[in-house]
Design an enzyme around this catalytic site. Structure first.
Site, PDB file in Angstrom:
ATOM      1  N   HIS A  82      -4.125  15.087  -9.152  1.00 18.39           N
ATOM      2  CA  HIS A  82      -5.422  14.690  -9.725  1.00 18.39           C
ATOM      3  C   HIS A  82      -6.532  15.393  -8.960  1.00 18.39           C
ATOM      4  CE1 HIS A  82      -4.248  10.671 -11.862  1.00 18.39           C
ATOM      5  NE2 HIS A  82      -3.505  11.688 -12.235  1.00 18.39           N
ATOM      6  N   TYR A 211     -12.267   3.558 -10.861  1.00 19.73           N
ATOM      7  CA  TYR A 211     -12.697   2.466  -9.984  1.00 19.73           C
ATOM      8  C   TYR A 211     -13.973   1.901 -10.601  1.00 19.73           C
ATOM      9  CZ  TYR A 211      -9.609   4.129  -6.198  1.00 19.73           C
ATOM     10  OH  TYR A 211      -8.530   4.493  -5.425  1.00 19.73           O
ATOM     11  N   PRO A 304      -6.600  -2.055   0.067  1.00 23.01           N
ATOM     12  CA  PRO A 304      -6.082  -0.903  -0.689  1.00 23.01           C
ATOM     13  C   PRO A 304      -7.130  -0.067  -1.425  1.00 23.01           C
ATOM     14  CG  PRO A 304      -5.565  -2.954  -1.814  1.00 23.01           C
ATOM     15  CD  PRO A 304      -6.183  -3.336  -0.511  1.00 23.01           C
ATOM     16  N   LYS A 308      -5.427   4.137   1.366  1.00 26.31           N
ATOM     17  CA  LYS A 308      -5.172   4.752   2.672  1.00 26.31           C
ATOM     18  C   LYS A 308      -3.928   4.234   3.400  1.00 26.31           C
ATOM     19  CE  LYS A 308      -8.207   7.826   3.017  1.00 26.31           C
ATOM     20  NZ  LYS A 308      -7.618   8.749   2.099  1.00 26.31           N
ATOM     21  N   TYR A 394     -11.479  10.373   0.816  1.00 27.18           N
ATOM     22  CA  TYR A 394     -10.448   9.942  -0.134  1.00 27.18           C
ATOM     23  C   TYR A 394      -9.314  10.957  -0.191  1.00 27.18           C
ATOM     24  CZ  TYR A 394      -8.496   7.642  -4.276  1.00 27.18           C
ATOM     25  OH  TYR A 394      -7.677   6.962  -5.144  1.00 27.18           O
TER      26      TYR A 394
HETATM   27  P1  RFL Z   1       6.168  -1.271   5.566  1.00 31.20           P
HETATM   28  O1  RFL Z   1       6.322  -0.510   4.300  1.00 31.20           O
HETATM   29  O2  RFL Z   1       5.643  -2.658   5.465  1.00 31.20           O
HETATM   30  O3  RFL Z   1       7.572  -1.289   6.279  1.00 31.20           O
HETATM   31  C1  RFL Z   1       7.843  -2.125   7.386  1.00 31.20           C
HETATM   32  C2  RFL Z   1       9.312  -2.469   7.354  1.00 31.20           C
HETATM   33  O4  RFL Z   1       9.640  -3.234   8.506  1.00 31.20           O
HETATM   34  C3  RFL Z   1      10.550  -4.240   8.119  1.00 31.20           C
HETATM   35  N1  RFL Z   1      10.557  -5.332   9.106  1.00 31.20           N
HETATM   36  C4  RFL Z   1      11.549  -5.521  10.010  1.00 31.20           C
HETATM   37  N2  RFL Z   1      12.671  -4.839  10.261  1.00 31.20           N
HETATM   38  C5  RFL Z   1      13.485  -5.307  11.245  1.00 31.20           C
HETATM   39  N3  RFL Z   1      13.225  -6.431  11.970  1.00 31.20           N
HETATM   40  C6  RFL Z   1      12.089  -7.150  11.739  1.00 31.20           C
HETATM   41  N4  RFL Z   1      11.841  -8.264  12.426  1.00 31.20           N
HETATM   42  C7  RFL Z   1      11.203  -6.685  10.728  1.00 31.20           C
HETATM   43  N5  RFL Z   1      10.004  -7.144  10.238  1.00 31.20           N
HETATM   44  C8  RFL Z   1       9.642  -6.312   9.264  1.00 31.20           C
HETATM   45  C9  RFL Z   1      10.022  -4.674   6.751  1.00 31.20           C
HETATM   46  O5  RFL Z   1      11.023  -5.349   5.985  1.00 31.20           O
HETATM   47  C10 RFL Z   1       9.636  -3.339   6.147  1.00 31.20           C
HETATM   48  O6  RFL Z   1      10.658  -2.752   5.373  1.00 31.20           O
HETATM   49  O7  RFL Z   1       5.249  -0.495   6.633  1.00 31.20           O
HETATM   50  P2  RFL Z   1       5.033   1.084   6.853  1.00 31.20           P
HETATM   51  O8  RFL Z   1       6.345   1.790   6.862  1.00 31.20           O
HETATM   52  O9  RFL Z   1       4.116   1.165   7.988  1.00 31.20           O
HETATM   53  O10 RFL Z   1       4.312   1.606   5.531  1.00 31.20           O
HETATM   54  C11 RFL Z   1       3.020   1.202   5.234  1.00 31.20           C
HETATM   55  C12 RFL Z   1       2.843   1.033   3.731  1.00 31.20           C
HETATM   56  O11 RFL Z   1       3.957   0.361   3.171  1.00 31.20           O
HETATM   57  C13 RFL Z   1       1.577   0.240   3.444  1.00 31.20           C
HETATM   58  O12 RFL Z   1       0.495   0.714   4.244  1.00 31.20           O
HETATM   59  C14 RFL Z   1       1.116   0.339   2.016  1.00 31.20           C
HETATM   60  O13 RFL Z   1       2.097   0.026   1.090  1.00 31.20           O
HETATM   61  C15 RFL Z   1      -0.074  -0.640   1.892  1.00 31.20           C
HETATM   62  N6  RFL Z   1      -0.259  -1.033   0.529  1.00 31.20           N
HETATM   63  C16 RFL Z   1      -0.884  -0.183  -0.277  1.00 31.20           C
HETATM   64  N7  RFL Z   1      -1.362   0.991   0.226  1.00 31.20           N
HETATM   65  C17 RFL Z   1      -1.972   1.866  -0.571  1.00 31.20           C
HETATM   66  O14 RFL Z   1      -2.362   2.957  -0.083  1.00 31.20           O
HETATM   67  N8  RFL Z   1      -2.158   1.575  -1.919  1.00 31.20           N
HETATM   68  C18 RFL Z   1      -1.665   0.394  -2.475  1.00 31.20           C
HETATM   69  O15 RFL Z   1      -1.789   0.178  -3.653  1.00 31.20           O
HETATM   70  C19 RFL Z   1      -1.012  -0.534  -1.652  1.00 31.20           C
HETATM   71  N9  RFL Z   1      -0.494  -1.682  -2.151  1.00 31.20           N
HETATM   72  C20 RFL Z   1       0.243  -2.273   0.058  1.00 31.20           C
HETATM   73  C21 RFL Z   1       0.143  -2.553  -1.299  1.00 31.20           C
HETATM   74  C22 RFL Z   1       0.837  -3.204   0.927  1.00 31.20           C
HETATM   75  C23 RFL Z   1       1.319  -4.424   0.461  1.00 31.20           C
HETATM   76  N10 RFL Z   1       1.823  -5.390   1.421  1.00 31.20           N
HETATM   77  C24 RFL Z   1       2.112  -4.992   2.789  1.00 31.20           C
HETATM   78  C25 RFL Z   1       1.753  -6.775   1.277  1.00 31.20           C
HETATM   79  C26 RFL Z   1       0.678  -3.747  -1.807  1.00 31.20           C
HETATM   80  C27 RFL Z   1       1.280  -4.674  -0.936  1.00 31.20           C
HETATM   81  C28 RFL Z   1       1.869  -5.933  -1.537  1.00 31.20           C
HETATM   82  C1  PHB Z   2      -2.144   2.288  -6.968  1.00 38.61           C
HETATM   83  O1  PHB Z   2      -1.865   3.130  -7.829  1.00 38.61           O
HETATM   84  O2  PHB Z   2      -1.411   1.304  -6.762  1.00 38.61           O
HETATM   85  C2  PHB Z   2      -3.406   2.405  -6.193  1.00 38.61           C
HETATM   86  C3  PHB Z   2      -4.165   3.554  -6.336  1.00 38.61           C
HETATM   87  C4  PHB Z   2      -5.354   3.667  -5.642  1.00 38.61           C
HETATM   88  C5  PHB Z   2      -5.767   2.633  -4.822  1.00 38.61           C
HETATM   89  C6  PHB Z   2      -5.002   1.501  -4.676  1.00 38.61           C
HETATM   90  C7  PHB Z   2      -3.809   1.373  -5.366  1.00 38.61           C
HETATM   91  O3  PHB Z   2      -6.950   2.750  -4.181  1.00 38.61           O
END
Ligand code: RFL
Ligand code: PHB
Length: 401
Positions: A82, A211, A304, A308, A394
């Protein structure tokens, strides 16, 4: 920190990684490419980790790192580049072209897909992982023989002894709190709203993400593919997603995203997933203590709105992997010693950007704030300086920022 339980079946590796999310799996992949062995331990099942619906946008430096690590094939075929985003408020929609403004773009490629590519690479390399573990505990982090103990999926007590332990276990894992209280400092902000997110089996109604500021609350139109849309609505904290019927969700999205405005139409479709995501900012420092390093959500959480979270996790690991290769293969600790300070520069930049996007776009009910938000949106979309600032943050700063 506790001492190691006697009798635990021993494993020996160079780097013990806690957490098999994107940070942990990418780190193990980059370490293997640098000739450093690791063991990954994870409390959930591999299927659960791979199917969590989370981030959707990869910034340029994340894509560059994945490509240089040999993880770019499917991303190249199935990811969608994009040029920018749309920013809108009632009666106005403006496109910001990041490529024109900064020479950098972003990619739509879901975290689920990144995770599948990482698992495939790790499986191909034949490295050791332990899923569905319990009782994870960290030990002896102040020595050069730290270890991680856990109960494996068969119920056996295990211990991984390593040169270094890396906590990639998210904000609720045990690693962050293994940095002792007198050393650890935590900054936190919670926001008075959450996102209701849906996945829908319908072609996106837009070519790039929208957005939208609206007096009823923020809305966003994102996507996962040519046939799957991802959309979000600002809702009050504590909202039960089941209280939002599919019809109510589509009606609110249509209102907030401006269905009918200049002939634009939002096409609804079957909703396949519905969940509520609370929003908070959190930074825990330092990101290294003794032989423990933290990466990704284990050290910081962003709301989110700036897309980032995943990109910051990748950037941490992009710094940490060469630092650990130098430390463990060349006995050169310079990058490892600088890791926390270097990583935190980018963490705070992204924390600020995520807070800024969030507070510019979500309504709080305060009429004075609303006028400031609209003024800011007009400036960002009409001034090249304003637009470039948003675009630069961004689309992402270079890895070494
Ligand atoms: P993760 O992906 O949370 O992975 C951490 C892993 O550690 C495991 N864990 C354990 N393992 C062993 N022993 C323990 N005691 C443990 N405790 C936990 C967990 O099961 C897990 O598998 O962290 P990581 O690798 O740092 O990656 C970061 C990203 O996943 C995170 O920043 C993003 O997904 C944040 N986030 C979003 N970011 C975006 O940029 N756009 C989004 O749309 C977006 N949606 C989200 C999200 C995070 C969410 N969370 C954390 C609630 C939506 C959700 C629901
Ligand atoms: C998503 O596609 O889930 C998404 C994209 C941009 C954002 C947050 C979530 O800022």
């Amino acid at each position: 920190m506790t001492t190691t339980p006697a009798g635990a079946a021993d494993l020996r590796t160079q780097v013990a990684i806690i957490g098999a999310g994107p940070a942990g799996m990418l780190l193990s992949h980059l370490l293997a490419a640098g000739g450093v062995e690791s063991v990954v331990v994870e409390s959930r099942s591999a299927e659960y980790v791979a199917s969590r619906i989370r981030a959707g946008i990869l910034e340029q430096s994340t894509v560059d790192l994945m490509r240089s690590a040999g993880l770019g094939d499917r991303l190249g075929r199935e990811g969608h580049e994009h040029r920018g985003i749309y920013l809108q408020w009632p009666q106005e929609r403006h496109h910001l072209d990041f490529v024109d403004l900064t020479g950098r773009s972003v990619f739509v490629y879901g975290q689920t897909e990144v995770q599948k590519d990482l698992v495939a690479a790790r499986t191909a390399a034949g490295q050791e992982d332990h899923y569905e573990i319990t009782d994870t505990a960290l030990h002896d982090l102040g020595t050069d023989r730290p270890s991680v103990t856990f109960t494996d999926s068969s119920g056996a007590a295990r211990r991984v002894t390593a040169d270094v332990v890396v906590g990639c276990d998210g904000s609720f894992g045990p690693s962050r709190s293994s940095v002792p209280a007198p050393v650890r400092q935590t900054w936190e902000k919670t926001y008075p709203y959450s996102w209701l997110g849906i996945l829908a089996d319908v072609a996106p109604s837009t070519d790039e993400l929208i957005y939208a500021w609206h007096p009823d609350g923020f809305a966003m139109h994102s996507m996962r593919s040519a046939t799957v849309s991802r959309l979000y609505l600002q809702v009050p904290n504590g909202t039960d997603p089941q209280t939002w019927s599919d019809d109510r969700i589509w009606e609110s999205l249509a209102t907030r995203l401006g269905h009918g405005q200049d002939g634009w139409q939002l096409t609804p479709g079957p909703i396949t997933e519905k969940s509520v995501l609370p929003m908070r900012s959190n930074v825990s420092t330092p990101m290294r203590h003794g032989r423990l390093f933290l990466a990704g959500d284990a050290a910081h959480i962003v709301p989110p709105t700036g897309a980032k979270g995943l990109n910051l996790a990748v950037a941490d690991v992009g710094l940490l992997a060469p630092a650990l290769v130098d430390l463990l293969r060349r006995n050169d600790s310079r990058l490892a010693d600088a890791y926390s300070e270097t990583a935190l520069r980018r963490v705070w930049r992204c924390t600020h950007f995520s807070w800024w996007m969030t507070t510019m776009l979500h309504t709080s009910g305060d009429e004075f704030d609303q006028q400031l938000q609209l003024s800011q949106l007009r400036w960002v979309t009409s001034s090249e300086a304003g637009a470039t600032g948003l675009a630069e943050n961004y689309a992402g700063l270079p890895i070494g920022f």
